[in-house]
Design a protein around this motif. Structure first.
Motif: not given
Length: 499
Positions: A204, A87-88, A176, A172, A124-125, A84-85, A127-128, A120
């Motif tokens: 991703l 992806w961000a 996420a 997202i 992501i970060r 996830l990170n 929820y990571a 967005s």
């Protein structure tokens, strides 16, 4: 209502096939028999195309997500966090190009698009990190040999249907938390704005995320959602869109008792009292009302101004609205882009005409923009209406356009009753310095979200969503993660202890 004359000056056609694919089982899929052409709502030009996936395509994506579920769910939260990170990171690096792409297919100003991408990446970060905090429980037993535990486990394969108004953020905000929870996903983006979805999935996939964990299918919403609803392996559906479609999804989902998250329509009031900071209120209202050309689910639908300050607040709002610059999103210093399509433009025109016919005064705007640079797009002048009453359609329908109706009220009980007299319950806004009134309003307004002395609601750490016919479930906060988890109760009886 129209203003100006149509002109013909088509722009050069861009590379239409750059994003012409779907993503299934970690691979680009381009074998559809037909394609969907995407048009820039500001210019009418074709800006790309994507495959017109069908039920068979959607079923392949569900197959891939189902096969990947066990492996993804068994990864540690730290391992999922790494993907996830990454992806961000990639979204932030490609932010400017992605913003231009979003502006071309959706119409919003590039600066707004860039802000959507920033938000967005933040989601992501967040929820990571939140995925690392999926805690269970140990509950005291009823007997000496009994041990009670509660585990939280991923719900399973999730089908996601996203709208066109925030084409990056809506993907997202669903993907996420689902990925952080250990779910696998199949995303169906809106056909008006699929290009940014394909681009985000490319980033991703570039993280090396395991095959089948995240899948993207483009095509008919009815055909693809039919697969989501009929395939028992899809255990949850997350949908953002109209209340009418949400009700249909809920009805069909009931057959298999699928989990649902529904973010649906809304008629959001803003209520301004005489003790409010009127400069702050006016700026906040205009900023919210005309963001994304008014095409925001929690955007203000009606402005209730106390009769003591109605005229002053109206003048401030009109002045700020007249200063807004309208144009194609890729032009510099543009505040408002076009509506998404001709149907949306005609609908806004109808609502304004209805209001005027029933006695509303058009203080600014009130017409379609048709001349010169506006000729090929779906532009509507930012509009403020005063002398609005409850019989007008703008008070009863979700406007979803750049029209700000101002109505007056005399007392607190009256405005609460008028605000609650709607089947919707997404968001409401209040401007006052009276702390006691703040509590009374927040307690009595029948909405899932209430903002006081501001109009910004979307942050990663808070639960975004509505009540009544505005939907169920939440996006944001630990509540948004909970929506992708099942609770499992473990009742363990120890051997050799009797009982």
């Amino acid at each position: 209502m129209t203003k100006g004359n149509e002109a013909t000056d088509p722009r050069p056609e861009p590379d239409l096939d750059r994003w012409n694919c779907q993503w299934i089982n970690g691979e680009k899929v381009t074998d559809a028999r037909d394609s969907i052409t995407v048009y820039n709502p500001a210019t009418g030009e074709a800006v790309g195309r994507v495959p017109r996936g069908d039920g068979e395509t959607a079923a392949r994506a569900v197959d891939a997500a189902s096969h990947a579920l066990t492996g993804w769910g068994r990864l540690t939260a730290v391992q999922r966090t790494a993907y996830l990170n990454q992806w961000a990171d990639r979204i932030e690096r490609e932010r400017n190009e992605l913003a231009r792409l979003m502006s071309r297919e959706q119409g919003k100003p590039i600066e707004e698009a860039a802000g959507e991408l920033d938000g967005s990446a933040q989601f992501i970060r967040w929820y990571a990190e939140e995925g690392k905090r999926v805690y269970g429980e140990t509950i005291p037993g009823s007997r000496p040999d009994q041990r009670i535990m509660v585990w939280r486990q991923p719900v399973g394969v999730v089908g996601m249907i996203t709208p066109w108004n925030f084409p990056a953020a809506m993907i997202i905000r669903k993907a996420a938390p689902a990925l952080a929870a250990g779910c696998t996903i199949v995303v169906k983006p809106a056909s008006q704005t699929p290009l940014i979805a394909v681009a985000l999935f490319q980033l991703l996939m570039d993280t090396g995320i395991p095959k089948g964990v995240a899948n993207l299918v483009t095509g008919s919403a009815a055909t693809i959602s039919d697969v989501f609803l009929s395939d028992a392996r899809v255990r949850k559906i997350s949908f953002t869109g109209s209340t009418e479609v949400g009700k249909s999804i809920m009805e069909r989902a009931a057959i298999q008792l699928k989990r649902l998250s529904l973010e649906l329509g809304g008629i959001a009031p803003v209520i301004v009292y005489p003790d409010a900071d009127l400069e702050l209120a006016a700026k906040s209202i205009v900023g919210n009302k005309f963001e994304n050309c008014g095409q925001v689910c929690n955007g203000i639908n009606v402005i209730y101004a106390h009769e003591a300050i109605r005229q002053e607040l109206s003048e401030r709002i009109v002045e700020l609205t007249r200063a807004l610059r309208v144009g194609p999103g890729d032009e510099p210093d543009v505040d408002i882009g076009p509506l998404i399509d001709r149907e949306a433009m005609l609908r806004v025109d109808r609502l304004v005409a209805d209001s005027q016919a029933k006695g509303a005064a058009i203080r600014t705007g009130g017409y379609r923009l048709m001349d010169e640079k506006y000729a090929h797009g779906h532009f509507y002048a930012p509009t403020v209406l005063t002398d609005v009453n409850d019989e007008m359609d703008v008070m009863k329908e979700e406007i979803f356009g750049p029209v700000a109706p101002i109505a007056s009220f005399a007392d607190e009980d009256e405005v609460i009753a008028r605000s609650n007299a709607t089947p919707y319950g997404l968001a409401a806004y209040v401007f006052t310095r009276d702390v006691s009134r703040v509590y009374r309003m927040c307690e009595q307004l029948e909405f899932g979200m209430v903002a006081v002395n501001g109009t910004s609601l979307s942050v990663p750490q808070a639960p975004f969503g509505g009540i009544k016919e505005s939907g169920s479930g939440r996006e944001g906060g630990h509540h948004g993660l909970d929506d992708y988890m099942d609770l499992k109760y473990i009742n363990l009886n120890l051997e050799g202890k009797g009982g």
